[in-house]
Design a protein around this motif. Structure first.
Motif, PDB file in Angstrom:
ATOM      1  N   ASP A 310      45.372   2.934  41.541  1.00 28.61           N
ATOM      2  CA  ASP A 310      44.659   1.662  41.558  1.00 28.61           C
ATOM      3  C   ASP A 310      43.266   1.820  40.953  1.00 28.61           C
ATOM      4  O   ASP A 310      42.866   1.079  40.054  1.00 28.61           O
ATOM      5  CB  ASP A 310      44.564   1.197  43.014  1.00 28.61           C
ATOM      6  N   LEU A 311      42.552   2.822  41.463  1.00 28.19           N
ATOM      7  CA  LEU A 311      41.167   3.004  41.023  1.00 28.19           C
ATOM      8  C   LEU A 311      41.108   3.410  39.562  1.00 28.19           C
ATOM      9  O   LEU A 311      40.275   2.931  38.805  1.00 28.19           O
ATOM     10  CB  LEU A 311      40.497   4.064  41.888  1.00 28.19           C
ATOM     11  N   MET A 312      42.032   4.306  39.168  1.00 29.57           N
ATOM     12  CA  MET A 312      41.985   4.800  37.806  1.00 29.57           C
ATOM     13  C   MET A 312      42.337   3.704  36.821  1.00 29.57           C
ATOM     14  O   MET A 312      41.776   3.650  35.734  1.00 29.57           O
ATOM     15  CB  MET A 312      42.951   5.980  37.638  1.00 29.57           C
ATOM     16  N   ARG A 313      43.243   2.828  37.228  1.00 32.70           N
ATOM     17  CA  ARG A 313      43.598   1.741  36.330  1.00 32.70           C
ATOM     18  C   ARG A 313      42.374   0.886  36.042  1.00 32.70           C
ATOM     19  O   ARG A 313      42.095   0.527  34.903  1.00 32.70           O
ATOM     20  CB  ARG A 313      44.708   0.894  36.959  1.00 32.70           C
ATOM     21  N   GLU A 314      41.619   0.598  37.117  1.00 31.64           N
ATOM     22  CA  GLU A 314      40.427  -0.219  36.945  1.00 31.64           C
ATOM     23  C   GLU A 314      39.437   0.470  36.019  1.00 31.64           C
ATOM     24  O   GLU A 314      38.915  -0.140  35.074  1.00 31.64           O
ATOM     25  CB  GLU A 314      39.799  -0.449  38.317  1.00 31.64           C
ATOM     26  N   ASP A 315      39.246   1.750  36.283  1.00 38.55           N
ATOM     27  CA  ASP A 315      38.299   2.507  35.480  1.00 38.55           C
ATOM     28  C   ASP A 315      38.716   2.501  34.015  1.00 38.55           C
ATOM     29  O   ASP A 315      37.886   2.261  33.117  1.00 38.55           O
ATOM     30  CB  ASP A 315      38.240   3.936  36.021  1.00 38.55           C
ATOM     31  N   VAL A 316      40.006   2.737  33.792  1.00 41.59           N
ATOM     32  CA  VAL A 316      40.483   2.802  32.405  1.00 41.59           C
ATOM     33  C   VAL A 316      40.347   1.446  31.741  1.00 41.59           C
ATOM     34  O   VAL A 316      39.963   1.347  30.576  1.00 41.59           O
ATOM     35  CB  VAL A 316      41.951   3.295  32.387  1.00 41.59           C
ATOM     36  N   GLN A 317      40.624   0.385  32.502  1.00 44.77           N
ATOM     37  CA  GLN A 317      40.486  -0.957  31.933  1.00 44.77           C
ATOM     38  C   GLN A 317      39.048  -1.209  31.479  1.00 44.77           C
ATOM     39  O   GLN A 317      38.798  -1.682  30.371  1.00 44.77           O
ATOM     40  CB  GLN A 317      40.883  -2.005  32.972  1.00 44.77           C
ATOM     41  N   VAL A 318      38.107  -0.844  32.372  1.00 44.78           N
ATOM     42  CA  VAL A 318      36.702  -1.064  32.023  1.00 44.78           C
ATOM     43  C   VAL A 318      36.342  -0.257  30.794  1.00 44.78           C
ATOM     44  O   VAL A 318      35.677  -0.748  29.870  1.00 44.78           O
ATOM     45  CB  VAL A 318      35.814  -0.680  33.221  1.00 44.78           C
ATOM     46  N   ARG A 319      36.825   0.982  30.750  1.00 43.85           N
ATOM     47  CA  ARG A 319      36.482   1.834  29.618  1.00 43.85           C
ATOM     48  C   ARG A 319      37.055   1.290  28.322  1.00 43.85           C
ATOM     49  O   ARG A 319      36.394   1.312  27.291  1.00 43.85           O
ATOM     50  CB  ARG A 319      37.010   3.241  29.856  1.00 43.85           C
ATOM     51  N   ASN A 322      35.016  -1.587  27.180  1.00 43.38           N
ATOM     52  CA  ASN A 322      33.768  -1.120  26.582  1.00 43.38           C
ATOM     53  C   ASN A 322      34.013  -0.579  25.185  1.00 43.38           C
ATOM     54  O   ASN A 322      33.246  -0.840  24.261  1.00 43.38           O
ATOM     55  CB  ASN A 322      33.146  -0.029  27.459  1.00 43.38           C
ATOM     56  N   LEU A 323      35.105   0.181  25.067  1.00 47.99           N
ATOM     57  CA  LEU A 323      35.438   0.793  23.785  1.00 47.99           C
ATOM     58  C   LEU A 323      35.699  -0.294  22.749  1.00 47.99           C
ATOM     59  O   LEU A 323      35.217  -0.223  21.610  1.00 47.99           O
ATOM     60  CB  LEU A 323      36.671   1.675  23.940  1.00 47.99           C
ATOM     61  N   LYS A 324      36.455  -1.324  23.188  1.00 49.07           N
ATOM     62  CA  LYS A 324      36.750  -2.422  22.276  1.00 49.07           C
ATOM     63  C   LYS A 324      35.468  -3.080  21.811  1.00 49.07           C
ATOM     64  O   LYS A 324      35.286  -3.378  20.631  1.00 49.07           O
ATOM     65  CB  LYS A 324      37.636  -3.445  22.977  1.00 49.07           C
ATOM     66  N   MET A 325      34.580  -3.311  22.774  1.00 51.45           N
ATOM     67  CA  MET A 325      33.324  -3.955  22.434  1.00 51.45           C
ATOM     68  C   MET A 325      32.539  -3.099  21.449  1.00 51.45           C
ATOM     69  O   MET A 325      32.016  -3.598  20.454  1.00 51.45           O
ATOM     70  CB  MET A 325      32.520  -4.159  23.715  1.00 51.45           C
ATOM     71  N   ASP A 326      32.517  -1.800  21.719  1.00 54.26           N
ATOM     72  CA  ASP A 326      31.791  -0.882  20.841  1.00 54.26           C
ATOM     73  C   ASP A 326      32.373  -0.914  19.442  1.00 54.26           C
ATOM     74  O   ASP A 326      31.634  -0.976  18.453  1.00 54.26           O
ATOM     75  CB  ASP A 326      31.867   0.551  21.396  1.00 54.26           C
ATOM     76  N   ILE A 327      33.699  -0.877  19.386  1.00 54.61           N
ATOM     77  CA  ILE A 327      34.345  -0.861  18.074  1.00 54.61           C
ATOM     78  C   ILE A 327      34.063  -2.161  17.339  1.00 54.61           C
ATOM     79  O   ILE A 327      33.773  -2.169  16.139  1.00 54.61           O
ATOM     80  CB  ILE A 327      35.863  -0.627  18.235  1.00 54.61           C
ATOM     81  N   GLY A 328      34.119  -3.262  18.095  1.00 57.99           N
ATOM     82  CA  GLY A 328      33.818  -4.554  17.485  1.00 57.99           C
ATOM     83  C   GLY A 328      32.415  -4.569  16.915  1.00 57.99           C
ATOM     84  O   GLY A 328      32.184  -4.994  15.777  1.00 57.99           O
ATOM     85  N   LEU A 329      31.463  -4.074  17.703  1.00 59.87           N
ATOM     86  CA  LEU A 329      30.073  -4.028  17.240  1.00 59.87           C
ATOM     87  C   LEU A 329      29.959  -3.162  16.004  1.00 59.87           C
ATOM     88  O   LEU A 329      29.256  -3.503  15.048  1.00 59.87           O
ATOM     89  CB  LEU A 329      29.182  -3.480  18.356  1.00 59.87           C
ATOM     90  N   CYS A 330      30.661  -2.032  16.038  1.00 64.61           N
ATOM     91  CA  CYS A 330      30.616  -1.088  14.937  1.00 64.61           C
ATOM     92  C   CYS A 330      31.105  -1.756  13.653  1.00 64.61           C
ATOM     93  O   CYS A 330      30.451  -1.680  12.604  1.00 64.61           O
ATOM     94  CB  CYS A 330      31.493   0.117  15.288  1.00 64.61           C
ATOM     95  N   PHE A 331      32.254  -2.442  13.787  1.00 68.00           N
ATOM     96  CA  PHE A 331      32.816  -3.099  12.601  1.00 68.00           C
ATOM     97  C   PHE A 331      31.880  -4.183  12.094  1.00 68.00           C
ATOM     98  O   PHE A 331      31.700  -4.353  10.893  1.00 68.00           O
ATOM     99  CB  PHE A 331      34.186  -3.692  12.939  1.00 68.00           C
TER     100      PHE A 331
END
Lengths: 349, 374
Positions: A310-319, A322-331
């Motif tokens: 449960d906890l890891m799923r949440e953590d991975v989702q948040v990560r 964040n990664l998507k947002m970072d990649i979007g910003l990068c592009f």
């Protein structure tokens, strides 16, 4: 009460407000604790009790079904032993007692025959125990647990047709129940663990910062702390280590065997592993308390694994977010730069 | 000048699209490979690698010779103890028999331990539990979390390797399950929809009616939300719903069709009984035992009291042909397991969809009832 809470949520800068928060905090914490406890009782104990009750009922059923069945293999082995004794007696009667080498070779032959037949019977599932020894209450409890957790240790196995059919029916009803327990337990434990983690985290922050003002300023940022995956992994490792130490003290297993048992059980692989069996089996009775402790350990361990998922799923989702947002910003950045470069080139031309 | 540049730009664009298209195709192809066939290959390759690893770790250890030596020593010891008994005790047959029985019992427990835990199979037979097929089945049972337990690692390194192998392999297998289950569910749903549509006019009309009614409800709900209490416009929208329904039938059907739970259950039961027939022919088990084995394996319980390849210890089969058949049996069994687990994942996927759909319709009905009362 209410304005204080408002202060807590907003950035309260005055020291008086901070003092008020400190005085009220224990009460709130106590209330929260009580609420959490009641929720825990309501959601968890019902399902947990159901699972334990189901296991106990299953244990009694299997004892009833399997314990009364006469063991054909037991009789076969007894017959084998009698035959072997008769063989040895015959050898002793026919061969001259003074001719020791010949006597020895013939007795060895008789023993070899005995051994071969015995090996065939053991391959078919005989384990040298009578049905009463096999189907003790704790063993039956462990058996029913191993059915609906899908562990399937296989050290105790139904031999009658009725027992096999009962196993199938028991699994069909038990597995959904267990999955329900798994989900529920995971959610509740995850909430508890998150709350605990947040508490510890805030305490550590408080210690680091020292002043009350700063603490209050930082509080709103940390209102929802996401438990990192590493913490979950540490919890799992700690649980396995605790289990290893417990079983080392309870049984005569080595550390490696205990760790193997813990990991394979918690992963639902459930390889039957009784390590160096010589000591455990020759002492005869397996202590019933050990099996009960194993039962509790497994049920709790499944809950902890669910919690970690449960906890890891949440953590991975948040990560991932964040990664998507970072990649979007990068592009976006790259695009802007490219456009700028292109414009500059155009202007040069 | 400008025209030239524009044409060049245009050319560039076109070229870009071409390369992009190629790239897209390639990417799609790679994605497909990675999603379906690739993952199957990955799982199979991982299992084969695990099999070789376990053979290397467990098979080459001098366990086999040591165990057979130990059993031999114990046999000699028992014989000498009986000799002591025979030459030194008084010649009372009853007592002699009792004591010999005691010695035999201790010898028996030793043999049982050797057979059960150290895979001893009697004097003069080589212990091939860690043959390729055996260790393949072992690694498969580890990553699928079945865990038969008929073959267990005995060395420290083997245990450690099993733990690491499981930790890496189980997520891989879960990936395989979700992926293949999804694909199977989609294709099964498509086939089911086709069959349903082609079966006859009656069913189709019914289906169309259901869809129309659903759309009508949706329109009604929208209208109800927009202007509360005015029911005349809702009636007007009925006509739109019917005209829409016929045109968007084929599109809607794929999404609206849910496979009923009973069919999923029937598939599972059919698969189990099919496996039972297969194994009862292959392994000379009874039908009931075969279905018991299939159920226990597919529910990942895996007791290990019935394991395919168990008849290789039978005295008849010592030739090379029997070994071949055993290998084939192992391969068959592993294929059956991998397919079966994907099939079960598919069934659960479909059942979940069906249940969600039913709950949605129930809530729709409830909403409608409450609306009518108002």
């Amino acid at each position: 009460m209410v304005p204080v809470v408002g202060d807590k949520s907003s950035t309260g800068s005055s020291s008086a407000a901070a003092a008020a928060v400190y005085t009220d905090n224990p009460k709130e914490r106590l209330k929260e604790c009580c609420r959490k406890l009641v929720a825990f009782m309501c959601t968890q104990v019902g399902v947990g009790g159901l699972v334990v009750g189901y296991a106990v009922v299953g244990a009694f059923c299997f004892i009833q079904i399997e314990g009364q069945a006469g063991d054909a293999q037991q009789h076969a082995v007894e017959m084998l032993r009698h035959n072997c004794t008769a063989d040895v007696w015959n050898v002793t009667a026919t061969v001259n007692v003074l001719d020791e080498p010949r006597w020895r070779s013939q007795v060895k032959d008789a023993l070899l025959r005995f051994e071969k037949k015995l090996a065939l019977i053991v391959k078919k599932g005989y384990d040298g125990k009578t049905t009463e020894e096999t189907w003790s209450f704790s063993a039956a409890l462990m058996f029913s647990l191993s059915i609906f957790t899908m562990n399937g240790y296989g050290n105790v196995v139904p031999k009658t047709m009725l027992g096999k059919a009962a196993t199938v029916v028991y699994a069909v009803f038990g597995i959904p129940l267990y999955v329900l327990y798994f989900r529920n337990m995971g959610k509740v434990l995850a909430q508890t663990f998150r709350w605990l983690y947040t508490w510890v985290y805030q305490c550590s922050m408080e210690d680091k910062v020292g002043g009350g003002d700063l603490y209050n300023q930082q509080l709103p940022q940390k209102s929802r702390v996401i438990v990192p995956s590493t913490a979950c992994l540490w919890v799992l490792v700690a649980y396995v280590a605790a289990g290893t130490v417990t079983f080392v003290t309870l049984e005569d297993w080595s550390y490696m065997d205990c760790m193997f048992f813990c990991v394979t059980s918690l992963c639902k692989i459930g390889i039957e592993n009784f390590g160096p069996v010589g000591t455990a089996k020759e002492s005869g009775v397996i202590h019933p308390m050990n099996l009960i402790i194993k039962f509790v350990y497994l049920l709790l361990g499944m809950g902890i694994i669910a919690m970690c998922f449960d906890l890891m799923r949440e953590d991975v989702q948040v990560r991932v977010r964040n990664l998507k947002m970072d990649i979007g910003l990068c592009f976006e950045d790259i695009r802007l730069r490219a456009v700028a470069v292109y414009r500059r080139r155009n202007s040069f031309d | 000048m400008e025209r030239k540049r524009s044409s060049r730009r245009y050319y560039n664009k076109r070229k870009k699209t071409w390369t992009q298209q190629c790239k897209d195709y390639l990417r799609q192809f790679i994605a497909f490979l990675f999603s379906n066939i690739g993952i199957i290959c990955l799982v199979v390759g991982y299992t084969i690698a695990g099999a070789f690893m376990f053979i290397f770790i467990e098979g080459t250890s001098g366990n086999a010779v040591a165990v057979s030596e130990r059993v031999k020593a114990n046999r000699t010891g028992t014989a000498s103890r009986i000799w002591d008994l025979t030459c030194c005790n008084e010649y009372c047959e009853e007592q002699w028999r009792m004591e010999v029985q005691v010695h035999l019992k201790s010898f028996q427990s030793h043999v049982i331990e050797a057979v059960r835990n150290f895979s001893y199979e009697g004097e003069g037979k080589e212990m091939n539990r860690w043959s390729f097929s055996g260790s393949f089945l072992y690694s498969l049972s580890v990553i699928t979390t079945i865990g038969y337990g008929n073959v267990t690692p005995r060395t420290l390194l083997g245990k450690l390797a099993t733990i690491l192998y499981a930790i890496v392999g189980m997520p891989l297998f879960l990936l395989y399950l979700s992926n293949i289950g999804d694909i199977l569910a989609k294709s099964f749903k498509w086939i089911y929809a086709k069959c349903c549509l082609c079966r006859g006019c009656k069913k189709r009309r019914k289906r169309m009616l259901v869809i129309q009614r659903k759309e009508q409800w949706k329109m009604d709900m929208r209208d109800f939300k927009l202007n509360t209490g005015v029911l005349t416009e809702g009636e007007e929208s009925d006509d739109e719903g019917t005209t829409d329904g016929s045109s968007s039938l084929s599109f809607n059907d794929m999404q609206e069709v849910t496979v009923p739970i009973s069919l999923c259950l029937a598939i599972m039961v059919g698969y189990v009984s099919g496996g039972a027939v297969l194994f009862s022919k292959w392994e000379d088990w009874e039908f009931f035992d075969g279905s018991y084995f299939c159920f226990i394996s597919l529910s990942t319980i895996g007791f290990g009291d019935f394991v395919p390849g168990g008849n290789m210890t039978d005295p008849g089969g010592t030739g090379s042909s029997s070994i071949k058949s055993v290998e084939l049996g192992f391969i068959l069994c592993s294929m059956y397991l991998m397919l079966g687990m994907a099939l079960i994942a598919m069934c659960f996927n479909l059942m979940q969809q069906d249940v969600v759909m039913k709950i949605r319709t129930c809530t729709d009905i409830l909403r409608r009832i409450t609306r009518c009362k108002n």
